[in-house]
Each structure stands twice: as structure tokens, then as C-alpha cells.
Design a protein around this motif. Structure first.
Motif, mmCIF file in Angstrom:
data_model
loop_
_atom_site.group_PDB
_atom_site.id
_atom_site.type_symbol
_atom_site.label_atom_id
_atom_site.label_comp_id
_atom_site.label_asym_id
_atom_site.label_seq_id
_atom_site.Cartn_x
_atom_site.Cartn_y
_atom_site.Cartn_z
ATOM 1 N N ARG A 232 0.848 -1.187 0.000
ATOM 2 C CA ARG A 232 0.000 0.000 0.000
ATOM 3 C C ARG A 232 0.896 1.254 0.000
ATOM 4 O O ARG A 232 1.791 1.384 0.846
ATOM 5 N N PHE B 55 0.216 5.213 0.105
ATOM 6 C CA PHE B 55 -0.853 6.218 0.203
ATOM 7 C C PHE B 55 -2.165 5.610 -0.332
ATOM 8 O O PHE B 55 -2.592 4.564 0.126
ATOM 9 N N ASP B 56 -2.777 6.269 -1.306
ATOM 10 C CA ASP B 56 -4.087 5.818 -1.789
ATOM 11 C C ASP B 56 -3.972 4.689 -2.811
ATOM 12 O O ASP B 56 -4.967 4.204 -3.327
ATOM 13 N N TRP B 57 -2.753 4.280 -3.128
ATOM 14 C CA TRP B 57 -2.522 3.344 -4.213
ATOM 15 C C TRP B 57 -1.962 2.025 -3.682
ATOM 16 O O TRP B 57 -1.547 1.920 -2.541
ATOM 17 N N TYR C 296 -4.267 -0.191 -14.726
ATOM 18 C CA TYR C 296 -5.071 -0.519 -13.536
ATOM 19 C C TYR C 296 -6.404 -1.162 -13.895
ATOM 20 O O TYR C 296 -7.323 -1.226 -13.098
ATOM 21 N N ASN C 297 -6.519 -1.689 -15.117
ATOM 22 C CA ASN C 297 -7.735 -2.371 -15.544
ATOM 23 C C ASN C 297 -7.313 -3.475 -16.496
ATOM 24 O O ASN C 297 -6.657 -3.209 -17.506
ATOM 25 N N ILE D 103 4.770 8.261 -6.081
ATOM 26 C CA ILE D 103 3.883 8.069 -4.919
ATOM 27 C C ILE D 103 4.514 7.057 -3.957
ATOM 28 O O ILE D 103 4.544 7.265 -2.734
ATOM 29 N N LEU E 177 7.515 8.666 -2.212
ATOM 30 C CA LEU E 177 7.085 9.626 -1.196
ATOM 31 C C LEU E 177 6.498 8.935 0.024
ATOM 32 O O LEU E 177 6.674 9.384 1.161
ATOM 33 N N ARG F 267 3.106 16.570 -10.001
ATOM 34 C CA ARG F 267 1.749 16.437 -9.447
ATOM 35 C C ARG F 267 1.799 15.820 -8.047
ATOM 36 O O ARG F 267 0.988 16.157 -7.177
ATOM 37 N N GLN F 268 2.730 14.885 -7.830
ATOM 38 C CA GLN F 268 2.842 14.248 -6.517
ATOM 39 C C GLN F 268 3.737 15.066 -5.578
ATOM 40 O O GLN F 268 3.396 15.289 -4.421
ATOM 41 N N SER G 164 1.951 18.033 -4.255
ATOM 42 C CA SER G 164 0.550 17.892 -3.834
ATOM 43 C C SER G 164 0.385 18.402 -2.404
ATOM 44 O O SER G 164 1.348 18.477 -1.638
#
Lengths: 431, 431, 431
Positions: B51, B53-55, B123-124, B223, B226, B292-293, B296
């Protein structure tokens, strides 16, 4: 021609012939002439060899005579005739040289063939003569006799100082220099205008601020003065001006303090904008006079320059053509005087008004507002209402004049009326 | 052709063929090639499923082969021939389909008929082939055999990291990405220039700052990095750059940090203005890479992007036309390298000078000023005087270069001279 | 014609005929008509003679009839026919005068020969009649009978007030005035739009803020209100609008608060820019309504004006030509209503979003981002990403809308979606 303009021009003429330099009798005689107008002027001497920050007070320079005798026996480049003929701080020499050897010590300006250039060599022993390119071109081959009967000796550097005490011990500082020989805009105009501004201030009984004037040689003089008085000046000076090149009638110019945001900057820009909307606004990069010292890091005094046409920006600059006939005029000197006077009056008036009543006052019952409301009646008292609305104690009168886009002097009578009617009070500082 | 330009271009060519993606062997082989230039590079693996962060770190992707067999038996869209033919992260499939059914899994660009587009589906779960519109238009009706011999498995995400320690533990952070297959400006230019900048810095003995380089897959890589190192970075990073699209020879571009006012922004704008006055200055709205990251909310690192022609702003972007022949050139890479080097040198030099003497120093006796004062002599040392006048300890060298309107590198020799003469001292921070 | 526009216009028509002034029955009847729409409206009386800051509540004015009988016996300038014929606050008089003596008490506009001008004399006892220049020019010589059957008596000043409580006790303050007789833009439009905005807010169950509406006579009314409620207002009012001249269809206009930087200023400029990019932005110098009191030094409320065409900026201003036919229209009133509504909605929504996850969230798995990355896919969700990137808790939604160059209402659905997905939280104040 106005009386004031004539007075200023006559004073400049009376000290035109003196051989000013960074030291010497020419400076002393100039200061004595100023002291006749300003009897309280102190004349101060700093001995040769005194250390002043990174500098040392140089030897004093005296010239008895200097000239060249041409092969035909003609005396040329005579210092007695024009003190610009001799390179400033020339050491003594008496010698005979062939023209080709003499050339290395002659200075002229090919681009301005009738002008004698102004050349100095303060900190390196040297001698030389300046002459017009026309004269230089006419020199015949042959042997020339060169005579510089000068002395460089342990003497002193001389400057003048005047403090005019006002109600506050906070000071306005005005600096001008007296180290240029016979040239008019740069630099008889500066001491001339300064002298008469000081005379005007001395005659007023109720100055809000104290005023300090110094008449110094450029660079070494301001450095010497600062090395003695820096701490005091940093404590008491709230604004100040370097007055230079302030006697011609061609332009108005402003050069900022280093920070560019001081009270001095604000007031000079305000005044010049209203007396000459096309005035020249220079940058700190364009500096070249004593503001270099007053605003240097660690000194940081709020000194801006008020000028007519800036040094270096007119053809006659630093030549014999910078005279009291074609360059500096009574009108030019009076315009410079007027700009400085308006700036000082603005500082004297620059208080922080605060309204005494909440909401708008009822001006009508005080006779300050028309009682009949029609479609067209509201503009009559607009400036009074604008002054009132900005009288929140946080804005100075210059601030308010800037917001209202009027010269501050348009506000003086309104301020008086509103103070008289108890509608505003004036604070010395922002509340 | 310069040696450096060739070196850069050759290095890019040597890793051109590798099938980079956000995970997998292509990334590892690219990092190993970089490690040959930078032996201290660490190669780090983060396991699938971690994991961040959100990903969540995705499965690792491996491709053995992938192609389509056309009705006539021709093998087309072969991954072995061009890795762009296969949609990134395609799942395995082996099937026979009619052309009309195959069409939904084909990608081409009608507006660029010769270009193979770059398409991914990280991611799909999905599969697909990319081909030129020309090729697509020539496909005959009939049955096609589709083969994607790939794996999506629990493996890891791989990135490279190099810390070059300097005198200070304060860091300059440089990030570039290694997740694009065979495309040149976006994105072999980024790791290429970064690698050689790191090599240059590694060879210097006296770096003022420490330098941290990371070679990551875009978005998920920054991400992930970080999520592990945010607190350290927020403590030590004072400036940093995202290096991308830095190898073509058409333009220079800057994209700000989110705050837009960081030291990184200041230095990039300063450098680009002086090497290419017409450089493109983008806004935060135009962002699209790892800034962007980094910028943020809550991360707020001072990261700006240095680019030649920005992603999305050139026709060949994200297609097979973005190559090492027509888009990226030795000159383009060298120009990018040079801009980054100048920015780093500016940071290294960006101290706060403070004058050691009050008022102007007497430069003449130190041989730094002409001793003879004539009408034209004052400009010769103007930049030195300007540097001195702004040396008040509150302005950095970049600030002063901006005020003086010169590139900071014009000040380096003057600073050295003034330090040598004890006329200024340099502070690390504003005083 | 829209329902709302008609409603607004009909309401204005229904109170057109009332003889509003700064006191008197015309004001009371106007407030009673408003109270029919807003049953919770309080009607407040302040007695004649009450001291309010620098002012005193004047006598109440009542008019039974007023007219002039011309030499031929014709009744002209009848107050019953048009209340503008009588100078506001005329004292009683019944006299016979020759035309030449009457002229000093007649008012007309040579430049607008068909217009009856609006003239008042509140604070100086006076009488007079207003008539068109055409009518005045046609008056015959002879004796005129003048009749003003009015009273000036100790009564009271009347105003209306409505407080609509919201979740917060922080208030939005809306002021409009009800002291103008039969004129439409200045000033039936103000109370009309205010009444229906208050009706709309009263019907909402979940207002974030409380809303205070006052319907007052201009100047003396706002001064009187402030003298009673200044301390409360300074504590609770976070924004507010003066609504005047808000019913014509020619323009949109904004006049700032004195400070010019308040939340009210920000929201009005934001709304008007997006509904009418060419709207007029006035300066504080152009002020002329109750903002003069609300923003006066020491009061300093954040009150800006929202207008269609500003008072004084249209020919019909302060004359009988400012009517409900040619100047104010249903469309004009509805446009004004709409601007105020959008401003209020913006204030209600103007919270400070803060991202709930570090780095960008993975929008893809939430169905908020396309899963297939192609050359063209990134712009689709650009505004959502921009909102997220600025959600750092320090910027309000208006700030973010300004940065993104979109109207704030474009962000409302996105904010809702992001809150629903727990990607942002909303703070009342900057964090």
C-alpha cells in the motif's frame, strides 16, 4: 525674471571662479560665501591621514599657478584663466617636453571640439592639462614648457554643516557637494539651491522637523561625515535629499534611495509628478553621487536625489560648457528650489488624519455642504469627502493625496478647515 | 558534434530497445545500464500489493512475445519488432477473431497515419495492439490469430536511487522516470540527462549541497517513493527538478512548482531567461508529470520541471515517431544537460553576500577602479559596484543577478575577486 | 417573460405611487407592502430629535396636497398627479406670487426638457416645485397661487429589518433604501430585489449563514441604524451588499468597499466577471450610497455594491424619466436578482477544501478517471484534478475558482462528488 531666480543665479555667479576640489582653499572660500547667507554654518576640518571607513583623508591640494608655454612663446592652458585647464590634484612639475611627449598628459574631447573637459586624479599622483580639441589640434610641433606650481601637503578636508532645530529632533537631511571647479549645473546649482532652502527654513519659526544641511566634497566627504556621524543619523533622519544638478531648465529628475520605498522616495515622486508629469525617474543602477554612500549596506539612510537634468545626461556635463549662461538659468534654479520647497512642505504637513466622528459628519449644518440636493450637487465637496473617508489614522496625507490623485498642497486648506471644525485630528504617526 | 552530446545520444541509443513499463525487466535492465555509469546507484524493489498512500503496487508485467497473424499468414504488430505494438500491461490472450471483432482492441491515430500510438492500461485488465492507421487501413477481412504471451504476477516495482553527499545535508532532489518503452524525448531524454548530470556531480569534490537522484516509474513510482521518504524529503530538500522531455532541440520550457515561488522556480526561470529568452513558461494547470505528486497538498516539495519541448506540445509525443533521429538529437540533449548544470551551479553559488566595509570601499588602491576620473570612466566597473551595493546580506546572488539583469554566472568571477580582497563575505542564509 | 421577472416588476409597480421620503407615511406603506411578502419583517420607529452620531433624526414630513394655480385658473404641478412635482421636505405655504418671484422656487432641467427633476431639501427649511423645462417655458406672466399643504412635525424615522437565522450566527448584511418617491431604478429596484432575495432565503432550511436585511432611508437611515447596532454588526457581519439601481437591463456594476479587498468585494467581482465579462468596476471615489457610512473609518464593515447601471451614470437618473417602462424591466430586475443570488450561493459554498489523501488519489478505481491512458485522455478530468491540487486547506472555493478561471458554480458538483468519495473535507475557515 523673478527675484528669487535672480538671487540664486547671482549667488552662483559670485562663487563661480573659485578653484573647488575635494580639499583646499577653493572649498573654504565657497563655504565662507555660504556662511554669509547662513551665519550659523559650521566649517569643519578633518586632517589629512584620518582614516574614514575604508578610506584615508588625502593630502590637501594648493595651486599657485599652472600653464604651458608653446614653442612660439604663447602661454596656453592657463589655470588663472580657467581652472579646468589643470587636471584636478596635479602634482607640481616644471619641465620642457616635445609636443609628442606632452600629448600623454593632455586631455580633450574629440566629439566636443570646443569643450575643455573636467579631469581629476585624486588618489594617484599625476599631472595633466585639459584643453579643447580645437586648441589641441592647432598645437605646433616643438618644445613646450610645462609649469604646475602646486602643493600636495598634510592639511585637511573641509566641509560645512548647519543644523536648524525644529519642534522634533527627527531630522530631514540635505546633502550637496562643493568639490567641482568652475561648472554650473554640476555643481554650483546644488550648493546654491541648498543655501537658499536653508535660509528659508531658518526664517520659519515653527518647523516640525529639524533640518541638517551638509556642504561636502563628493564621495570622500560623505564617507568622512558618515564615519563620524553615522549612528546619530541612523537614529534621527527620517528623510533626506541629495541635491545636485538642480539648476538647468530642461527637465526634472528623481533618483531613488537604494530601498526605493522610503518616505523620501514617496515625497519626491509625489511632488515631481504634480509639477512635471513627464519628469525622469531613474533607477538605483543609475546612481552616481553621494546617495551611493548614504544608502550603502549598513548605512541605509533614506536619501533620494532631486535633480533637474541628471549628471551624465546632458552634453555639457563635466566640461567647460556647463556654465551659468547656456546651461544653468535663474528659471532653472528657481524651479529646482521650488521642487525642494514643495517636498519639504509636504514632509512638514505629512501627518495622519483621523476622523473625530463615526459615519460621515453632517457637513450641512457646518456650512460645508449644499443643503439642496439636486442631480448635480454632490461633486462640489468631493475632495473634502474623500479626505474624510480616508482619514482613518492609518494613512498619511501623502498617502491620501496619492489615492485622491491630487497634489498634497490641494489638501492643506481642507485639512485646516476640518481641523478647525473638530472633524479630524492629526497624528504624527500612523495609529 | 560535441563529445558530450554524442555521449548522451549514445547512451540513450543503448537503452532504446528495452521494454520499459511501470514494472518489469525493462526497468531493471535500464537501471543496470545507468548503474554502469553511476556505480553507487541503489536498485530498490517494492513488492506487489504494498500500500502506498491511496494506491497499491500493481502486479509485475512480463512479456515473452506478442503478435497478430493476419489471414494470409503474415505476422504483424510484433512486439519483438516494436514494443509499442502491444498495449502496456496487456493480459495474456491467445485467440482467433474476425477482423470486425478484433477492431475493438486495436489502437491507431487517424490524424497521424504513420505513427504507432503509445497506449497503456495499468489498472484495468485489458489487452490490445497499437498500429499505424496506414497498416490498420490495409487489413483484409478474415480471421486473425492474436497472441499475447504475457504474465501479470506478484513481483515488484523497481526504482533506482543515488545520493551524492555534499558539505551540507540539505539536498537538491532530481527525479526522472524510466517507464516508457521505445520513445526518445518522452522518455529516454530524462534518465539520460539525469545520469550524466549525476556523473558530473559525483566527480566534484566540493559540492555545497547533497544531491538525490531517483529513477522511477511515473506516478506510482513517485507516490511509492514519497510514501517511504516524505518526512526526510520535507526536512532536507531545498530545491529540486523533474527532468522530462529534455532532449529535443526546439525549445526550452519551465513548469512551476505548485506554489510557483520556490527557490527551484526562481533558479529555473533565471537560467532559462538567460540561455533562451523566448523559453516557454507553463502554468501549474499545465502540469502532467511527477510534480503532481511532489507538490501535492501536504507534500509541498519545491520541485519545478526543466524541459526542452514539453510533453503533449509536440506532434510526435506518445507515438513511435518520438525517436532518436528526428526528435531527440545530441544538440538537444546537450542543451538540456547544460540548462540543468547551470541551474545546479547557480544553486551552489547562491549565497548571500554582505559587504565587509561601510560605505563604498576604495577600489582604486586595490587596483579595481580607474584612478583617473574623466567624463566616461565610471561605467567600467559598474557591475562590480552594483554587486557591492546589493551585498547587504539580505539578497542572494540570484536576487542580485535579477536586480542587475545579468546572468548569475557573470557574477561568479566578481564575487571571487571581492571575496579574495576581503570586501564581501558570503552567508549561507539571509542575515 | 419569466415568472420571476414579472413578479419583481409587478411588486415594484404596486408601490410605485407611494410618496417615499426619509420619513413619513410613504415609507411606512412601502414597508407594509414588503411585510406582506416577508411576514417577519420588523418595522422600527426612531423619534424625531434622537441623536445618531453627528446627526439628529429630523422632523417627520407629511403632505396632504400641493399644487400651483396658474393665472388662467389651471392647476399645475399637482403633487397628487406626480409626487416629484414637490421639492422633498417642502414646508407649508399658501401664497400668491408673480411669475418672476415664483421662478426662484421652481426647478427644471434645460438639458432634459421633458423630465421633472427630483429635488429635496431635508436639512434646511424650504419649499419649491419641480417641473419639466417645457412646462416652465410655457408659463404665462401673471399671478400664481402656490399651495403646499404639508406638515413638518415631531414624529419618527421608520425602517424595516429582517433577520433570517442560519446555522452560523455570522451574518451576511444586505441594505437597501426606501426614501425615493416615484422613480424606478433609483430606487424601487433595490427594495424589490432585496424583498424577493429575502423571500428566497427564508424558504431555504439550511442556510449556512444568517442574513440581515434592512430597508432604510438613505444616509440618515444607515447612520441611525449603525448608531444603534454598530458593535453587533462589527462582530458578526462577514460580508454584505448595498443593493441599489439594480433593475435596468443595460449593464452590471460593482462598487467596492472602502478597503476593496473584503470577501464581499471578492465574491461580487467573481460573480459579475462570469455573468457579464464587460461589467463596470467602479472605485471608492465613485461612491454615493450607504456604503459611505458602512465603510467609514471606525465602522469598516465589508459592504460592496451590486448594481445594474450605477446612479448618476444614466440620463434618466433622479428625474421622472426613471420609470418602470423605459428604464426598469422584468429582465433587468431578474438579472439583478440573479447576480445577488449567485453571490449569496457563492458565499454559502465558499468553504476551504482539504485533500484527505497524500499525493493524488487513485481516481480510476473510484470510477472518476479513464483506465486506458492514450495520447488524448488526460484532459477529461482536468478540472477535478485542479480542484484537488488546490485543496490544501488554505484556499477557499472562490480562490480556487479564480485560480482555475471558472465560475465557482462549475465547482459545486465536483466538490459534492469528492466529498461523497471522502477525497476532500470542507473547512469553514482556512487551515
Amino acid at each position: 525674471m523673478s527675484l528669487l531666480g535672480s538671487q540664486l543665479h547671482n549667488f552662483a555667479s559670485s562663487i563661480w571662479h573659485l578653484n573647488r576640489s575635494i580639499t583646499g582653499e577653493g572649498v573654504r572660500k565657497t563655504l565662507l560665501a555660504i556662511k554669509e547667507v547662513l551665519p550659523n554654518l559650521s566649517i569643519v576640518e578633518i586632517p589629512t591621514g584620518t582614516r574614514v571607513f575604508d578610506w584615508v583623508i588625502p593630502k590637501e591640494w594648493a595651486v599657485r599657478e599652472a600653464y604651458i608655454v608653446a614653442p612660439g612663446g604663447n602661454k596656453i592652458c592657463s589655470f588663472a584663466e580657467n581652472n579646468l585647464h589643470l587636471v584636478g590634484y596635479s602634482r607640481p612639475i616644471h619641465a620642457k617636453l616635445k609636443l609628442e611627449d606632452l600629448q600623454a598628459n593632455l586631455y580633450s574631447l574629440p566629439s566636443q571640439p570646443t569643450a575643455i573637459p573636467y579631469v581629476t586624479s585624486y588618489y594617484n599622483e599625476h599631472w595633466g592639462f585639459c584643453l579643447s580639441q580645437q586648441q589641441r589640434d592647432s598645437l605646433e610641433k616643438g618644445e613646450y614648457e610645462v609649469c604646475v606650481d602646486s602643493d600636495l601637503f598634510d592639511g585637511s578636508l573641509t566641509y560645512g554643516e548647519l543644523l536648524i532645530k525644529g519642534k522634533s529632533n527627527k531630522e530631514i537631511f540635505i546633502s550637496t557637494y562643493v568639490c567641482h571647479p568652475s561648472m554650473a549645473n554640476n555643481e554650483l546649482s546644488g550648493p546654491t539651491v541648498s543655501t537658499f532652502i536653508a535660509k528659508w527654513l531658518s526664517s520659519r519659526l515653527d518647523n516640525r522637523y529639524s533640518y541638517r544641511f551638509i556642504f561636502i566634497p563628493e564621495t570622500i566627504g560623505s564617507i568622512a561625515y558618515l564615519s563620524k556621524h553615522k549612528d546619530l543619523l541612523k537614529e534621527v533622519v527620517i528623510a533626506g535629499f541629495n541635491l545636485t544638478c538642480i539648476g538647468d531648465n530642461r527637465d526634472y529628475s528623481y533618483l531613488p534611495s537604494r530601498c526605493g520605498q522610503s518616505l523620501s522616495d514617496m515625497v519626491v515622486k509625489h511632488v515631481l509628478k504634480h509639477i512635471c508629469p513627464t519628469y525622469k525617474s531613474y533607477k538605483w543602477t543609475d546612481r552616481g553621487s553621494d546617495e551611493r554612500q548614504y544608502c550603502s549596506p549598513g548605512i541605509d539612510l533614506p536619501i533620494a536625489s532631486i535633480m533637474r537634468t541628471k549628471y551624465g545626461m546632458y552634453d555639457e556635463y563635466h566640461t567647460s560648457l556647463d556654465d551659468l549662461t547656456n546651461v544653468v538659468s535663474p528659471e532653472g534654479l528657481e524651479g529646482g528650489y521650488n521642487a525642494v520647497m514643495l517636498a519639504i512642505e509636504a514632509l512638514e504637513h505629512n501627518k495622519y488624519p483621523e476622523a473625530c466622528v463615526l459615519c460621515e459628519p453632517q457637513l450641512g449644518r457646518r456650512g460645508l455642504y449644499p443643503t439642496l440636493s439636486t442631480k448635480f450637487s454632490t461633486n462640489d465637496v468631493a475632495l473634502m469627502m474623500d479626505l474624510l473617508t480616508w482619514s482613518d489614522g492609518s494613512r498619511s496625507l501623502i498617502d491620501i493625496a496619492e489615492i485622491c490623485e491630487v497634489p498634497i498642497w490641494d489638501l492643506y486648506p481642507i485639512v485646516k478647515k476640518l481641523v478647525d471644525k473638530n472633524l479630524i485630528t492629526l497624528h504624527d504617526l500612523a495609529v
